[in-house]
Design a protein around this motif. Structure first.
Motif, PDB file in Angstrom:
ATOM      1  N   ARG A  10       0.839  -1.198   0.000  1.00 31.79           N
ATOM      2  CA  ARG A  10       0.000   0.000   0.000  1.00 31.79           C
ATOM      3  C   ARG A  10       0.869   1.242   0.000  1.00 31.79           C
ATOM      4  NH1 ARG A  10      -2.992   0.233   4.914  1.00 31.79           N
ATOM      5  NH2 ARG A  10      -4.277   1.799   3.905  1.00 31.79           N
ATOM      6  N   LYS A  11       0.443   2.239  -0.756  1.00 28.22           N
ATOM      7  CA  LYS A  11       1.193   3.491  -0.799  1.00 28.22           C
ATOM      8  C   LYS A  11       1.163   4.195   0.550  1.00 28.22           C
ATOM      9  CE  LYS A  11       1.833   7.793  -3.238  1.00 28.22           C
ATOM     10  NZ  LYS A  11       1.420   8.666  -4.323  1.00 28.22           N
ATOM     11  N   GLU A  12       0.055   4.073   1.269  1.00 20.45           N
ATOM     12  CA  GLU A  12      -0.050   4.704   2.587  1.00 20.45           C
ATOM     13  C   GLU A  12       0.998   4.144   3.542  1.00 20.45           C
ATOM     14  OE1 GLU A  12      -2.650   3.336   0.968  1.00 20.45           O
ATOM     15  OE2 GLU A  12      -3.636   5.169   0.302  1.00 20.45           O
ATOM     16  N   SER A  13       1.229   2.835   3.469  1.00 17.86           N
ATOM     17  CA  SER A  13       2.261   2.221   4.308  1.00 17.86           C
ATOM     18  C   SER A  13       3.641   2.718   3.922  1.00 17.86           C
ATOM     19  CB  SER A  13       2.204   0.698   4.178  1.00 17.86           C
ATOM     20  OG  SER A  13       0.970   0.208   4.608  1.00 17.86           O
ATOM     21  N   ALA A  14       3.872   2.864   2.624  1.00 20.85           N
ATOM     22  CA  ALA A  14       5.164   3.375   2.161  1.00 20.85           C
ATOM     23  C   ALA A  14       5.374   4.819   2.630  1.00 20.85           C
ATOM     24  CB  ALA A  14       5.246   3.283   0.643  1.00 20.85           C
ATOM     25  N   LEU A  15       4.318   5.612   2.587  1.00 13.64           N
ATOM     26  CA  LEU A  15       4.419   6.991   3.086  1.00 13.64           C
ATOM     27  C   LEU A  15       4.703   7.024   4.580  1.00 13.64           C
ATOM     28  CD1 LEU A  15       1.501   8.637   1.067  1.00 13.64           C
ATOM     29  CD2 LEU A  15       3.952   9.107   0.811  1.00 13.64           C
ATOM     30  N   ALA A  16       4.093   6.099   5.328  1.00 16.71           N
ATOM     31  CA  ALA A  16       4.338   6.032   6.771  1.00 16.71           C
ATOM     32  C   ALA A  16       5.788   5.636   7.055  1.00 16.71           C
ATOM     33  CB  ALA A  16       3.373   5.049   7.419  1.00 16.71           C
ATOM     34  N   LEU A  17       6.299   4.654   6.312  1.00 21.49           N
ATOM     35  CA  LEU A  17       7.703   4.259   6.483  1.00 21.49           C
ATOM     36  C   LEU A  17       8.619   5.407   6.100  1.00 21.49           C
ATOM     37  CD1 LEU A  17       9.982   2.294   7.074  1.00 21.49           C
ATOM     38  CD2 LEU A  17       9.697   1.372   4.762  1.00 21.49           C
ATOM     39  N   ALA A  76       0.766  -1.800  -9.826  1.00 16.29           N
ATOM     40  CA  ALA A  76      -0.388  -1.594  -8.952  1.00 16.29           C
ATOM     41  C   ALA A  76      -0.207  -2.390  -7.667  1.00 16.29           C
ATOM     42  CB  ALA A  76      -1.654  -2.034  -9.674  1.00 16.29           C
ATOM     43  N   HIS A  77      -0.602  -1.808  -6.555  1.00 16.81           N
ATOM     44  CA  HIS A  77      -0.508  -2.448  -5.232  1.00 16.81           C
ATOM     45  C   HIS A  77       0.928  -2.821  -4.879  1.00 16.81           C
ATOM     46  CE1 HIS A  77      -4.814  -2.529  -5.266  1.00 16.81           C
ATOM     47  NE2 HIS A  77      -4.815  -3.198  -6.405  1.00 16.81           N
ATOM     48  N   ARG A  78       1.857  -1.968  -5.294  1.00 16.55           N
ATOM     49  CA  ARG A  78       3.256  -2.184  -4.937  1.00 16.55           C
ATOM     50  C   ARG A  78       3.936  -0.825  -4.839  1.00 16.55           C
ATOM     51  NH1 ARG A  78       7.928  -5.157  -8.400  1.00 16.55           N
ATOM     52  NH2 ARG A  78       9.606  -4.588  -7.005  1.00 16.55           N
ATOM     53  N   ALA A  79       4.615  -0.600  -3.736  1.00 19.57           N
ATOM     54  CA  ALA A  79       5.348   0.653  -3.528  1.00 19.57           C
ATOM     55  C   ALA A  79       6.707   0.321  -2.925  1.00 19.57           C
ATOM     56  CB  ALA A  79       4.570   1.579  -2.604  1.00 19.57           C
ATOM     57  N   ASP A  80       7.759   0.747  -3.597  1.00 18.81           N
ATOM     58  CA  ASP A  80       9.123   0.549  -3.110  1.00 18.81           C
ATOM     59  C   ASP A  80       9.594   1.822  -2.426  1.00 18.81           C
ATOM     60  OD1 ASP A  80       9.136  -1.934  -4.343  1.00 18.81           O
ATOM     61  OD2 ASP A  80      10.082  -1.184  -6.174  1.00 18.81           O
ATOM     62  N   PHE A 115       9.436  -1.580  11.464  1.00 17.76           N
ATOM     63  CA  PHE A 115       8.209  -0.934  11.013  1.00 17.76           C
ATOM     64  C   PHE A 115       7.143  -1.988  10.776  1.00 17.76           C
ATOM     65  CE2 PHE A 115       5.578   0.735   7.495  1.00 17.76           C
ATOM     66  CZ  PHE A 115       5.106   1.877   8.113  1.00 17.76           C
ATOM     67  N   GLY A 116       5.988  -1.812  11.349  1.00 19.26           N
ATOM     68  CA  GLY A 116       4.952  -2.839  11.251  1.00 19.26           C
ATOM     69  C   GLY A 116       3.839  -2.525  10.285  1.00 19.26           C
ATOM     70  N   GLY A 117       4.041  -1.626   9.336  1.00 20.97           N
ATOM     71  CA  GLY A 117       2.946  -1.192   8.483  1.00 20.97           C
ATOM     72  C   GLY A 117       2.843  -1.882   7.149  1.00 20.97           C
ATOM     73  N   LYS A 118       3.169  -3.148   7.042  1.00 25.36           N
ATOM     74  CA  LYS A 118       3.115  -3.841   5.764  1.00 25.36           C
ATOM     75  C   LYS A 118       1.678  -4.090   5.430  1.00 25.36           C
ATOM     76  CE  LYS A 118       7.651  -5.633   5.807  1.00 25.36           C
ATOM     77  NZ  LYS A 118       8.566  -6.408   5.140  1.00 25.36           N
TER      78      LYS A 118
END
Length: 104
Positions: free
Chosen positions: A54-61, A79-83, A101-104
């Motif tokens: 999720r992009k939101e998780s990537a932004l949080a990390l 889609a549904h992938r953020a590095d 980080f636990g936001g996967k």
């Protein structure tokens, strides 16, 4: 003074303009050329530290990394992938933070 019909004086102005444009082009090419024409080595490029769904998780990390003083960016290759990418000098610290980080 009469103008000689066989004279090529009408080409002087356009010739000067073309030469000026060519000189400006050469100057700009020199001024904006990169430091080296050699391709960058792999060590200079950004390195992936985590892949999230999720992009939101990537932004949080990315926010966590930023709080730790680590510069990062996000790439969305599919889609549904953020590095999350970081510079190589910050890779070890970023990986340690990404593991906690636990936001996967």
């Amino acid at each position: 003074m009469p103008i000689d019909a066989g004279s090529l004086h009408f080409l002087v102005g356009p010739a000067i303009a073309l030469i000026a444009i060519a000189l400006i082009g050469l100057f700009l090419r020199w001024a904006f050329a990169s430091e080296s024409s050699a391709p960058r080595s792999r060590e200079e490029l950004l390195t992936p530290v985590a892949t999230l769904t999720r992009k939101e998780s990537a932004l949080a990390l990315r926010a966590v990394l930023s709080d730790a003083g680590i510069r990062s960016t996000i790439r969305e290759p599919a889609a549904h992938r953020a590095d999350v990418l970081v510079f190589p000098e910050d890779l070890d610290r970023a990986r340690a933070l990404a593991l906690s980080f636990g936001g996967k």
